[in-house]
Design a protein around this motif. Structure first.
Motif, PDB file in Angstrom:
ATOM      1  N   LEU A 131       9.964   3.321   9.375  1.00 29.92           N
ATOM      2  CA  LEU A 131       9.379   4.564   8.878  1.00 29.92           C
ATOM      3  C   LEU A 131       8.927   5.427  10.044  1.00 29.92           C
ATOM      4  O   LEU A 131       8.324   4.942  10.996  1.00 29.92           O
ATOM      5  CB  LEU A 131       8.186   4.255   7.968  1.00 29.92           C
ATOM      6  N   ARG A 132       9.218   6.716   9.928  1.00 24.93           N
ATOM      7  CA  ARG A 132       8.851   7.651  10.991  1.00 24.93           C
ATOM      8  C   ARG A 132       7.444   8.199  10.789  1.00 24.93           C
ATOM      9  O   ARG A 132       7.080   8.578   9.675  1.00 24.93           O
ATOM     10  CB  ARG A 132       9.861   8.794  11.061  1.00 24.93           C
ATOM     11  N   GLU A 133       6.716   8.256  11.871  1.00 25.00           N
ATOM     12  CA  GLU A 133       5.343   8.762  11.885  1.00 25.00           C
ATOM     13  C   GLU A 133       5.276  10.161  11.262  1.00 25.00           C
ATOM     14  O   GLU A 133       6.108  11.020  11.533  1.00 25.00           O
ATOM     15  CB  GLU A 133       4.876   8.813  13.340  1.00 25.00           C
ATOM     16  N   GLY A 134       4.293  10.368  10.377  1.00 27.21           N
ATOM     17  CA  GLY A 134       4.061  11.676   9.774  1.00 27.21           C
ATOM     18  C   GLY A 134       5.008  12.038   8.641  1.00 27.21           C
ATOM     19  O   GLY A 134       4.969  13.154   8.143  1.00 27.21           O
ATOM     20  N   SER A 135       5.862  11.116   8.208  1.00 23.87           N
ATOM     21  CA  SER A 135       6.840  11.402   7.154  1.00 23.87           C
ATOM     22  C   SER A 135       6.326  10.982   5.779  1.00 23.87           C
ATOM     23  O   SER A 135       5.357  10.248   5.664  1.00 23.87           O
ATOM     24  CB  SER A 135       8.155  10.663   7.419  1.00 23.87           C
ATOM     25  N   PRO A 177       0.822  -1.192   0.000  1.00 27.57           N
ATOM     26  CA  PRO A 177       0.000   0.000   0.000  1.00 27.57           C
ATOM     27  C   PRO A 177       0.867   1.257   0.000  1.00 27.57           C
ATOM     28  O   PRO A 177       2.032   1.209   0.395  1.00 27.57           O
ATOM     29  CB  PRO A 177      -0.809  -0.115   1.290  1.00 27.57           C
ATOM     30  N   ALA A 178       0.309   2.359  -0.433  1.00 29.21           N
ATOM     31  CA  ALA A 178       1.049   3.625  -0.520  1.00 29.21           C
ATOM     32  C   ALA A 178       0.905   4.462   0.740  1.00 29.21           C
ATOM     33  O   ALA A 178       1.492   5.534   0.844  1.00 29.21           O
ATOM     34  CB  ALA A 178       0.579   4.427  -1.735  1.00 29.21           C
ATOM     35  N   ARG A 179       0.113   3.975   1.690  1.00 28.71           N
ATOM     36  CA  ARG A 179      -0.069   4.682   2.964  1.00 28.71           C
ATOM     37  C   ARG A 179      -0.029   3.638   4.077  1.00 28.71           C
ATOM     38  O   ARG A 179      -0.800   2.677   4.053  1.00 28.71           O
ATOM     39  CB  ARG A 179      -1.402   5.417   2.974  1.00 28.71           C
ATOM     40  N   VAL A 180       0.878   3.826   5.038  1.00 25.26           N
ATOM     41  CA  VAL A 180       1.034   2.894   6.157  1.00 25.26           C
ATOM     42  C   VAL A 180       1.254   3.675   7.441  1.00 25.26           C
ATOM     43  O   VAL A 180       1.542   4.870   7.406  1.00 25.26           O
ATOM     44  CB  VAL A 180       2.209   1.911   5.936  1.00 25.26           C
ATOM     45  N   GLY A 181       1.176   2.982   8.567  1.00 26.46           N
ATOM     46  CA  GLY A 181       1.509   3.577   9.849  1.00 26.46           C
ATOM     47  C   GLY A 181       3.002   3.483  10.100  1.00 26.46           C
ATOM     48  O   GLY A 181       3.710   2.690   9.481  1.00 26.46           O
ATOM     49  N   GLY A 182       3.493   4.293  10.998  1.00 23.13           N
ATOM     50  CA  GLY A 182       4.923   4.300  11.316  1.00 23.13           C
ATOM     51  C   GLY A 182       5.364   2.999  11.956  1.00 23.13           C
ATOM     52  O   GLY A 182       4.601   2.344  12.660  1.00 23.13           O
ATOM     53  N   VAL A 187       3.345   8.120   5.489  1.00 16.57           N
ATOM     54  CA  VAL A 187       3.333   7.429   6.778  1.00 16.57           C
ATOM     55  C   VAL A 187       2.416   8.179   7.737  1.00 16.57           C
ATOM     56  O   VAL A 187       2.601   9.367   7.973  1.00 16.57           O
ATOM     57  CB  VAL A 187       4.755   7.331   7.366  1.00 16.57           C
ATOM     58  N   GLY A 188       1.438   7.468   8.261  1.00 14.84           N
ATOM     59  CA  GLY A 188       0.500   8.051   9.221  1.00 14.84           C
ATOM     60  C   GLY A 188       1.001   7.870  10.642  1.00 14.84           C
ATOM     61  O   GLY A 188       2.202   7.860  10.911  1.00 14.84           O
ATOM     62  N   ASN A 189       0.054   7.682  11.562  1.00 13.61           N
ATOM     63  CA  ASN A 189       0.382   7.491  12.976  1.00 13.61           C
ATOM     64  C   ASN A 189       1.161   6.204  13.195  1.00 13.61           C
ATOM     65  O   ASN A 189       1.061   5.264  12.408  1.00 13.61           O
ATOM     66  CB  ASN A 189      -0.903   7.446  13.817  1.00 13.61           C
ATOM     67  N   GLN A 190       1.919   6.171  14.280  1.00 12.65           N
ATOM     68  CA  GLN A 190       2.673   4.979  14.649  1.00 12.65           C
ATOM     69  C   GLN A 190       1.713   3.805  14.828  1.00 12.65           C
ATOM     70  O   GLN A 190       0.643   3.951  15.426  1.00 12.65           O
ATOM     71  CB  GLN A 190       3.433   5.245  15.956  1.00 12.65           C
TER      72      GLN A 190
END
Length: 135
Positions: free
Chosen positions: A98-102, A48-53, A121-124
């Motif tokens: 991956l860092r949250e919010g990056s 997916p192109a959007r994941v959590g940290g 990258v969304g929330n942790q």
């Protein structure tokens, strides 16, 4: 008899529960997730192109007719992970946290680089404390 059975049930429900405050090293990090990426002549696609940290493993397939190197780069440019050249039809993998919010870009290098993929990258993600059979 009833009192003994009641105490047994209370004792069993408490087994295996550990308060995160009581752990010497705190909670475990999120479990690693797998992402897939494909390099084509049109560009790099990631799913997916959007994941959590947290930790990820990106498996990259080179579907072009040339050797390509790939690099995962954070928005600040300091987060970098790369591969050696991936031959046509072959796969490689990148592991990163991956860092949250990056926002990251998975891009190719060489004479004719293709359009990079964007990974948001969304929330942790939650801790993997409650997951079994993890290393």
């Amino acid at each position: 008899m009833v009192l003994t059975a009641g105490l047994s049930v209370v004792g069993l429900t408490a087994c295996g529960r550990i308060d995160p405050k009581d752990k010497p090293s705190g909670s475990r990090p999120p479990a690693q997730i797998m992402l897939s990426a494909a390099i084509t002549d049109r560009g790099v696609d990631i799913s997916p192109a959007r994941v959590g940290g947290g930790p990820v493993r990106i498996v990259i397939s080179n579907q072009t007719k040339r050797n390509l190197r790939t690099t995962l780069v954070g928005a600040s440019g300091e987060d970098r992970r790369g591969t050696n050249a991936i031959a046509p039809g072959q796969v490689a993998a990148i592991q990163a946290t991956l860092r949250e919010g990056s926002t990251y870009r998975l891009r190719t290098a060489g004479a004719n680089p293709v359009r990079p993929a964007v990974l948001r990258v969304g929330n942790q993600r939650k801790s993997s404390d409650d997951e079994l059979l993890l290393p």
